[in-house]
Scaffold this active site. Structure first.
Site, PDB file in Angstrom:
ATOM      1  N   CYS A 172     141.583  87.611 -66.745  1.00  0.00           N
ATOM      2  CA  CYS A 172     140.644  87.606 -67.861  1.00  0.00           C
ATOM      3  C   CYS A 172     140.981  88.640 -68.936  1.00  0.00           C
ATOM      4  O   CYS A 172     141.873  89.461 -68.785  1.00  0.00           O
ATOM      5  CB  CYS A 172     139.226  87.828 -67.349  1.00  0.00           C
ATOM      6  SG  CYS A 172     138.970  89.481 -66.678  1.00  0.00           S
ATOM      7  N   ALA A 209     140.964  92.222 -67.924  1.00  0.00           N
ATOM      8  CA  ALA A 209     142.196  92.606 -67.227  1.00  0.00           C
ATOM      9  C   ALA A 209     143.309  92.900 -68.227  1.00  0.00           C
ATOM     10  O   ALA A 209     144.091  93.838 -68.050  1.00  0.00           O
ATOM     11  CB  ALA A 209     142.627  91.506 -66.262  1.00  0.00           C
ATOM     12  N   ARG A 239     147.625  97.879 -60.604  1.00  0.00           N
ATOM     13  CA  ARG A 239     148.802  97.599 -61.423  1.00  0.00           C
ATOM     14  C   ARG A 239     149.664  98.847 -61.339  1.00  0.00           C
ATOM     15  O   ARG A 239     149.163  99.962 -61.415  1.00  0.00           O
ATOM     16  CB  ARG A 239     148.371  97.324 -62.859  1.00  0.00           C
ATOM     17  CG  ARG A 239     149.467  96.755 -63.719  1.00  0.00           C
ATOM     18  CD  ARG A 239     148.838  96.085 -64.931  1.00  0.00           C
ATOM     19  NE  ARG A 239     149.836  95.760 -65.912  1.00  0.00           N
ATOM     20  CZ  ARG A 239     150.180  96.574 -66.908  1.00  0.00           C
ATOM     21  NH1 ARG A 239     149.586  97.748 -67.049  1.00  0.00           N
ATOM     22  NH2 ARG A 239     151.095  96.211 -67.775  1.00  0.00           N
ATOM     23  N   HIS A 278     144.651  91.857 -74.682  1.00  0.00           N
ATOM     24  CA  HIS A 278     145.707  92.646 -75.332  1.00  0.00           C
ATOM     25  C   HIS A 278     145.338  92.872 -76.793  1.00  0.00           C
ATOM     26  O   HIS A 278     145.452  93.986 -77.310  1.00  0.00           O
ATOM     27  CB  HIS A 278     147.052  91.908 -75.296  1.00  0.00           C
ATOM     28  CG  HIS A 278     147.501  91.525 -73.925  1.00  0.00           C
ATOM     29  ND1 HIS A 278     148.255  90.404 -73.686  1.00  0.00           N
ATOM     30  CD2 HIS A 278     147.307  92.104 -72.725  1.00  0.00           C
ATOM     31  CE1 HIS A 278     148.515  90.311 -72.397  1.00  0.00           C
ATOM     32  NE2 HIS A 278     147.948  91.327 -71.783  1.00  0.00           N
TER      33      HIS A 278
HETATM   34  S1  SF4 Z   1     136.535  90.307 -63.791  1.00  0.00           S
HETATM   35 FE1  SF4 Z   1     134.793  91.049 -64.962  1.00  0.00          FE
HETATM   36  S2  SF4 Z   1     135.382  90.910 -67.064  1.00  0.00           S
HETATM   37 FE2  SF4 Z   1     136.825  89.643 -65.886  1.00  0.00          FE
HETATM   38  S3  SF4 Z   1     136.012  87.585 -65.914  1.00  0.00           S
HETATM   39 FE3  SF4 Z   1     135.169  88.594 -64.141  1.00  0.00          FE
HETATM   40  S4  SF4 Z   1     133.278  89.474 -64.881  1.00  0.00           S
HETATM   41 FE4  SF4 Z   1     134.425  88.976 -66.614  1.00  0.00          FE
END
Ligand code: SF4
Ligand code: SF4
Lengths: 580, 457
Positions: free
Chosen positions: A76, A79, A110, A208
């Site tokens: 996502c 991330a 990471r 990014h």
């Molecule tokens: S990890 Fe957190 S920010 Fe990423 S999609 Fe899931 S809820 Fe959303």
């Protein structure tokens, strides 16, 4: 470009088995798409191409939504923002505003290694979050965020605090930017937020962009003191996974090139704040940081060029390009010397690996630049990449930046802020005159020059954007590549099918692989992987051979006699003796 | 390392530092993987699913499949109906599972998507083929932890699938808790050694510890089968191992189908395993097999040999609540002194139960729910320990404070063995002693003056 079905390619044929002529790529593509429901097939068809004409890459449907229900590699926006671009800044305190998970999973998963100055707190070892509960979801989390920032400041006294929004935060409408502004005024340190909710955009890529914007707005340009040192450059889009940035840094230092900042591998807050004083930006990962390169050029006049420090020939080429830019004979000579030295050390390793790897095949599905860059390393040891694709790249990363004006901005990209950047009234400083640039360009030098992956891939290879689990399975079935470079989620699926998989996000906890010294590590690693004996143990003998007499431990005849003799000297104890 | 952590305890109300828990969906995903032929589905944006799969993969070093509704901004505003419907159509066409187990994420919870209604409509639209199952559970991460998510999913599996035909079956149900595949395998072995037919739900053995044989099975051999789950309503009893992960589902089965719920703790250590064996004995036609009794004897033998090394050793235990409660009792059996016991999860039972256990013997022990590694570290700075038992995230503390460290629980990202060797049962206790004693010895060997470097210990 030669055809990938050309058996004379690179001097030897693939070793993946007798009679295993590579399948017809169009048939393979059809086979991969066959199973999908119509709507899904139409969409995937645009993202799964045969590289028919590398000179004129076909249009690929990259950076489009992932289809629900498809097992995807993608993550996502959060991330991409917190994890990739800003996460590596080791002396910035990072707070994830959200429920517990998002911050937990981005805690040292990471491998962006860092070596902060002695005594400096390494915030990468900490995972901080507001750990939102139901109450904050219902009544809003701004108060808790403000309190969390205060607590963090009180305990750690950091130079700067970065705050990241996660999905639920965006939805309940917490205004993290106002909270950050107020905290900044109250505490007197730099505090800024990123609206990187995971649902924005279609992949990490949106993150990014959001990160680039935020770093540019809140950090770059805060400190005008330039570094000492000649030939000052920034490396953009290098995150020091497995120590890559250190390898590149060492190499550049040998050449006499000074790295002002590496965004954002092993970088300190201070380095970010004055990276605008460098004279050239070299871009390693185009996808994750091209925004920054463009914005710095517009505002401060620093030009950028694309480089690649993955692979020996690419590294040499990149060094020469930097030397060319600085138009210094001294630097050019030094660069040639270093290349010669490094290659002299590397060549034997390369030759050794090539002996066993030549003619083998690889497939790469990873990231936004690695699927391209790593092809060079494989090429160095005589291996061919038969299929490749990015997880979250855009059309320009496949087809080259020339297509930029033709890329349609869709709804998912539109919701990411494009910030207006103007030349800085006092600090904009062109690094070259128009004449100098004209002369450079006339000599074949080019700025902002990313040609993309497809031009460098063989005709007939497969280009697969955001590859799905099903397509990986089919690819292995049809092509049985000798090695696949991919991520953690795919790794063990691939290996269950008997194909070694190199994690190219985390390097399987190995590396570094950048620069000449890193290349040596990679050659050895691939040699080990494609030639390891473990794959030969997969099938037990009873599945391979008919019943054969058991293989017992061999005893030469003399030995047997000796053993027989020895047993004779042993006497059974008498009944009475046994009790003694 | 961790040089921002000082001994001065700072009060915190809002900031979580170095969590000792994670979010619900990962637990739900793990539980779903313990159903045979199941595709776990994460209803939300794809990032959560990606994180959960990655973390489970890092822990198990095995393929972990799951699909996602891949929300974008539109779905976040208008709801996830279209996404889930399309996802189900794709999943059944492409990946052909027998059952899809949907869990929510924070996002879909905040939106308030009503999963049963969406699934019903998807079925009407033909997105779900005849004979295929879709179940769901709600896993908002702003409530509870990964253990809650596990428990919620198990409860939902039971609610959706367990049936009562009215004809009792000669079998018991076991809900093993959020434990390793090896633990589930061990629990089945113990049941077999008493001759008690058991349905273990979930069962990730032979799912997340699969062989390498050149073929990839999207749905490996293991996992509790759907007929077995259905039959749970006819079982003689349910044994639920662990208050936080397992008691809820067992009670829900009791309420729904009147299968009596036997509430036990995780069988780690002698007494807890004895309790489990005793419970099974009531249903055992053959009694306790000699093999198991001998195993117990070997464990006690090892404890008598090794207890000198545990005597009065100060131990910090961090992890999931059911694990910590069980481990603390085992450490006491060994003669050690658990001085800190924390969990990141919430739940008063954790503190109540541990006070009950520790107050008489270690009255000054610090016991805390909803705690984190940061405060544990601060306590350790104020009162050092001889041994740390925690998941991988304890490693920084162990290094900087130079404490022998044994990894137990979830997740373990940097060592192997946890998915092959159980920690439950008598065999599991033997392994734990092995790990703990050796960790203590390794430190001594590394650090003692040369004249104290001994060959025999
Ligand atoms: S990890 Fe957190 S920010 Fe990423 S999609 Fe899931 S809820 Fe959303
Ligand atoms: S949003 Fe919720 S479900 Fe997703 S990773 Fe974060 S805490 Fe977990």
């Amino acid at each position: 470009m030669s055809d990938i079905s050309d058996p004379t390619l690179d001097g030897s044929s693939s070793t993946s088995g007798p009679g295993s002529a590579p399948p017809d790529p169009n048939a393979a593509r059809d086979e991969m798409l066959k199973i999908y429901p119509d709507k899904t097939r139409r969409k995937r068809a645009k993202q799964l191409l045969v590289n028919d004409d590398p000179e004129k890459p076909a249009e690929i449907g990259a950076n489009s939504r992932t289809i629900p229900g498809i097992i995807t590699q993608r993550g996502c926006t959060y991330a991409g923002c917190r994890g990739v671009v800003i996460g590596p800044m080791h002396d910035v305190l990072h707070i994830t505003h959200g429920p517990i998970g998002c911050s937990f999973y981005s805690w040292q998963t990471r491998r962006n290694l860092a070596r902060p100055a002695p005594g400096q707190i390494n915030y990468l070892q900490y995972s901080m979050t507001t750990d939102m509960t139901e109450e904050e979801i219902i009544f809003g989390g701004e108060k808790k965020l403000a309190a969390a920032i205060r607590e963090a400041y009180r305990i750690f006294k950091p130079k700067a605090i970065a705050v990241y929004a996660t999905c639920p935060v965006g939805l309940i409408g917490d205004d993290i930017h106002t909270v950050c502004r107020q905290a900044k005024a109250e505490l007197g340190i730099n505090i800024f937020g990123f609206s990187c909710e995971g649902y924005k955009g279609v992949s990490q890529s949106a993150g990014h962009h959001i990160a680039n914007n935020g770093v540019f707005k809140h950090m770059v340009g805060l400190n005008d003191t330039p570094d000492a040192g000649e030939f000052r450059i920034n490396i953009l889009g290098e995150y020091n996974i497995g120590g890559d940035a250190w390898e590149i840094d060492t190499l550049l230092r040998k050449c006499g090139i000074h790295v002002t900042a590496t965004l954002s591998g092993d970088i300190s807050y201070e380095q970010v704040t004055r990276c605008h004083t460098a004279d050239l930006n070299v871009v390693q990962c185009h996808r994750s940081i091209n925004y920054m390169a463009d914005m710095m050029e517009t505002k401060f006049g620093i030009p950028w060029i694309k480089v690649n420090f993955i692979g020996a020939s690419s590294t040499a080429k990149s060094l020469r390009k930097i030397a060319r830019y600085f138009e210094s004979k001294k630097l050019a000579d030094r660069v040639e010397e270093v290349i010669a030295q490094e290659m002299a050390a590397l060549r034997p390793v390369q030759e050794e690996a090539r002996k066993r790897c030549q003619g083998k095949t690889a497939a790469l599905f990873v990231g936004g630049s690695r699927a391209h860059h790593y092809q060079d390393l494989f090429r160095d040891i005589g291996m061919t990449t038969i299929a490749a694709g990015y997880e979250f790249a855009h059309r320009d990363d496949y087809e080259g930046r020339k297509v930029l004006p033709t890329i349609k901005v869709d709804a998912d990209s539109r919701n990411i802020e494009e910030i207006e950047v103007e030349p800085d009234p006092t600090r904009f400083r062109p690094r070259k005159t128009a004449e100098q640039n004209a002369a450079l360009e006339a000599g074949g030098f080019s700025y902002r020059d990313y040609e993309g992956m497809m031009r460098e891939m063989k005709k007939g290879s497969l280009v697969i954007d955001d590859i799905s689990h099903h397509e990986i399975e089919k690819l292995i079935e049809l092509y049985k590549p000798d090695v696949i470079g991919s991520g953690i989620k795919e790794k063990f699926v691939i290996e269950k099918m008997g194909v070694p998989c190199k994690q190219l996000h985390s390097y399987d906890y190995g590396g570094p692989y950048a620069a000449f010294t890193g290349a040596a590590n990679f050659y050895r690693e691939i040699d080990r992987m494609v030639n390891t004996k473990v794959w030969k143990l997969v099938t037990p003998p009873w599945k391979r051979e008919p019943q054969v007499p058991p293989r017992l431990v061999y005893q030469p005849k003399a030995n047997r006699e000796e053993l027989a003799e020895a047993t004779k000297t042993w006497k059974a104890p008498s009944k009475a003796g046994a009790d003694e | 390392m961790l040089n921002g952590t000082t001994a001065e305890i700072a009060e915190r109300k809002a900031l979580r530092i170095n969590a000792a828990k994670t979010c619900q969906p990962i637990g739900a995903m793990y539980a779903s993987l313990g159903i045979h032929g199941c595709m776990p589905h994460s209803h939300g944006s794809q990032g959560c699913c990606s994180y959960h799969r990655s973390h489970l993969t890092r822990h198990f070093k095995e393929p972990v499949i799951a699909t996602t509704s891949s929300f974008t901004e539109g779905a976040s505003v208008f709801g996830g109906l279209a996404n889930l419907t399309q996802a189900l159509r794709n999943i059944f066409t492409i990946y052909n599972p027998d059952i899809v187990a949907v869990h929510t994420t924070c996002l879909s919870e905040v939106i308030g998507d009503d999963i049963p209604t969406i699934v019903k409509r998807a079925r009407e639209e033909g997105a779900i083929p005849e004979g295929k199952l879709v179940i769901h559970t709600n896993t908002p991460s702003f409530v509870g932890s990964h253990v809650t998510g596990f428990s919620n999913m198990v409860a939902s599996i039971i609610k959706y699938l367990a049936e009562k035909t009215g004809e009792a079956r000669n079998q018991v149900n076991v809900i093993p808790g959020f434990v390793e595949p090896a633990d589930m395998r061990e629990i089945k072995r113990i049941c077999a050694l008493l001759g008690v037919p058991a349905v273990v739900l979930p069962d990730t053995s032979a799912v997340l510890d699969g062989p390498l044989d050149g073929e990839y099975q999207m749905y490996p051999k293991g996992g509790t089968t759907i007929p077995a789950i259905k039959s749970m309503g006819d079982s003689l009893a349910t044994f639920a191992l662990g208050h936080f992960a397992s008691h809820g589902p067992a009670v829900s089965l009791e309420v729904k189908h009147q299968v009596p719920a036997g509430l036990l703790e995780l069988p780690i250590g002698v007494a807890a395993t004895d309790a489990f064996v005793q419970a099974l004995r009531a249903y055992s036609p053959s009694g306790v097999a000699e093999e198991l009794e001998t195993e117990r004897g070997r464990l006690v033998d090892m404890m008598s040999d090794m207890q000198q090394y545990f005597h009065e050793k100060r131990v910090a235990v961090a992890g999931d609540p059911d694990h910590v409660i069980a481990l603390v009792q085992f450490l006491l059996e060994l003669g050690a002194k658990p001085v800190y016991a924390i969990t990141g999860s919430r739940g008063n039972h954790f503190e109540t139960r541990l006070h009950e256990i520790l107050d008489p013997v270690v009255p000054d022990a610090i016991i805390k729910q909803s705690a984190d590694f940061f405060e544990l570290h601060q306590w350790i700075k104020n009162g050092p320990v001889d041994l740390l038992v925690a998941n991988t995230y304890g490693k920084h503390i162990a290094r900087v404070e130079n404490i022998p460290f044994v990894r137990v629980g979830f997740p373990i990202l940097d060592r192997v063995g946890h998915r092959f060797y159980p920690t439950v049962g008598y065999a599991g206790a033997i392994r734990l002693i092995d790990l703990m004693v050796n960790a203590l010895f390794d430190k001594k060997d590394r650090e003692c003056p040369e004249e104290w470097f001994e060959l025999v210990m």
